[in-house]
Design an enzyme around this catalytic site. Structure first.
Site, PDB file in Angstrom:
ATOM      1  N   HIS A   7       0.831  -1.202   0.000  1.00 24.89           N
ATOM      2  CA  HIS A   7       0.000   0.000   0.000  1.00 24.89           C
ATOM      3  C   HIS A   7       0.864   1.250   0.000  1.00 24.89           C
ATOM      4  O   HIS A   7       1.960   1.273   0.556  1.00 24.89           O
ATOM      5  CB  HIS A   7      -0.978   0.029   1.183  1.00 24.89           C
ATOM      6  CG  HIS A   7      -0.336  -0.132   2.523  1.00 24.89           C
ATOM      7  ND1 HIS A   7       0.029  -1.361   3.017  1.00 24.89           N
ATOM      8  CD2 HIS A   7       0.008   0.784   3.472  1.00 24.89           C
ATOM      9  CE1 HIS A   7       0.570  -1.210   4.219  1.00 24.89           C
ATOM     10  NE2 HIS A   7       0.580   0.079   4.512  1.00 24.89           N
ATOM     11  N   HIS A  38       0.636   5.293   1.049  1.00 17.91           N
ATOM     12  CA  HIS A  38      -0.089   6.325   1.787  1.00 17.91           C
ATOM     13  C   HIS A  38      -0.014   7.619   0.987  1.00 17.91           C
ATOM     14  O   HIS A  38       1.081   8.008   0.554  1.00 17.91           O
ATOM     15  CB  HIS A  38       0.571   6.601   3.140  1.00 17.91           C
ATOM     16  CG  HIS A  38       0.630   5.439   4.077  1.00 17.91           C
ATOM     17  ND1 HIS A  38      -0.185   5.342   5.192  1.00 17.91           N
ATOM     18  CD2 HIS A  38       1.408   4.328   4.098  1.00 17.91           C
ATOM     19  CE1 HIS A  38       0.102   4.231   5.856  1.00 17.91           C
ATOM     20  NE2 HIS A  38       1.068   3.597   5.213  1.00 17.91           N
TER      21      HIS A  38
HETATM   22  P1  5GP Z   1       1.639   0.579   7.403  1.00 17.46           P
HETATM   23  O1  5GP Z   1       1.479  -0.910   7.199  1.00 17.46           O
HETATM   24  O2  5GP Z   1       2.046   1.294   6.166  1.00 17.46           O
HETATM   25  O3  5GP Z   1       2.524   0.908   8.570  1.00 17.46           O
HETATM   26  O4  5GP Z   1       0.258   1.181   7.835  1.00 17.46           O
HETATM   27  C1  5GP Z   1      -0.967   0.542   7.684  1.00 17.46           C
HETATM   28  C2  5GP Z   1      -2.042   1.605   7.661  1.00 17.46           C
HETATM   29  O5  5GP Z   1      -3.296   0.945   7.589  1.00 17.46           O
HETATM   30  C3  5GP Z   1      -2.085   2.508   8.903  1.00 17.46           C
HETATM   31  O6  5GP Z   1      -1.963   3.860   8.494  1.00 17.46           O
HETATM   32  C4  5GP Z   1      -3.429   2.213   9.541  1.00 17.46           C
HETATM   33  O7  5GP Z   1      -4.030   3.362  10.082  1.00 17.46           O
HETATM   34  C5  5GP Z   1      -4.236   1.638   8.393  1.00 17.46           C
HETATM   35  N1  5GP Z   1      -5.224   0.658   8.793  1.00 17.46           N
HETATM   36  C6  5GP Z   1      -5.034  -0.369   9.653  1.00 17.46           C
HETATM   37  N2  5GP Z   1      -6.176  -1.095   9.770  1.00 17.46           N
HETATM   38  C7  5GP Z   1      -7.097  -0.517   8.962  1.00 17.46           C
HETATM   39  C8  5GP Z   1      -8.454  -0.830   8.648  1.00 17.46           C
HETATM   40  O8  5GP Z   1      -9.053  -1.769   9.147  1.00 17.46           O
HETATM   41  N3  5GP Z   1      -9.068   0.000   7.762  1.00 17.46           N
HETATM   42  C9  5GP Z   1      -8.446   1.070   7.196  1.00 17.46           C
HETATM   43  N4  5GP Z   1      -9.157   1.803   6.339  1.00 17.46           N
HETATM   44  N5  5GP Z   1      -7.164   1.380   7.455  1.00 17.46           N
HETATM   45  C10 5GP Z   1      -6.494   0.600   8.329  1.00 17.46           C
END
Ligand code: 5GP
Length: 140
Positions: free
Chosen positions: A102, A104
């Site tokens: 993903h 951001h």
């Molecule tokens: P990373 O893996 O890049 O550190 O971050 C994962 C991102 O996914 C975080 O910014 C977190 O807020 C978001 N996130 C985690 N769980 C969920 C979810 O169930 N729904 C949504 N829409 N975002 C999520």
């Protein structure tokens, strides 16, 4: 490391967990981050499985970056932002928490720092911000 079919974003793609959808095409899906670090913080994911940039195909990366650019323009328009921060983390040591690739996209304003991570947004606020982004996309 193997791809886990039961990660949260795989469940979102299968419709098993709700998400505030902003955009999709054949290869990518975009939705609001539930714990936004800026107003309008959204996530771009490929529809096909890969853990992160390290195991992604050229096609997955190309499709995600194309959609990331589109969403950068959309959030700048929606929030009158002066710029956009794009973040992408690889494996736990690299800061990754959800193991489906993903990107951001975070709209930025002069003098406004990113919020600390981990604070759940009010769902009405999330939806109102999503409406602004969807309206911006519709006019592009
Ligand atoms: P990373 O893996 O890049 O550190 O971050 C994962 C991102 O996914 C975080 O910014 C977190 O807020 C978001 N996130 C985690 N769980 C969920 C979810 O169930 N729904 C949504 N829409 N975002 C999520």
């Amino acid at each position: 490391m193997a791809y886990d079919n039961d990660n949260i974003f795989a469940k979102i793609l299968r419709g098993e967990i709700p998400s505030e959808k902003l955009y999709e095409d054949d290869e990518t899906y975009v939705f609001m981050d539930i714990m936004p670090r800026a107003e309008g913080h959204c996530l771009i994911i490929p529809k096909t499985p890969c853990r992160n940039m390290l195991d992604a195909s050229d096609d997955q990366l190309t499709a995600c970056l194309r959609t990331t650019r589109l969403m950068g323009h959309a959030v700048m328009k929606a929030f009158g932002a002066g710029g956009v921060t794009v973040q992408q983390f690889n494996e736990g040591v690299g800061g990754q928490e959800v193991f489906h690739l993903h990107y951001h996209v975070l709209p930025r304003h002069e003098g406004v720092s990113l919020r600390p991570p981990g604070k759940m947004e009010d769902m009405a606020v999330l939806k109102a911000n999503a409406d602004k982004i969807r309206a911006a996309l519709a006019g592009m």
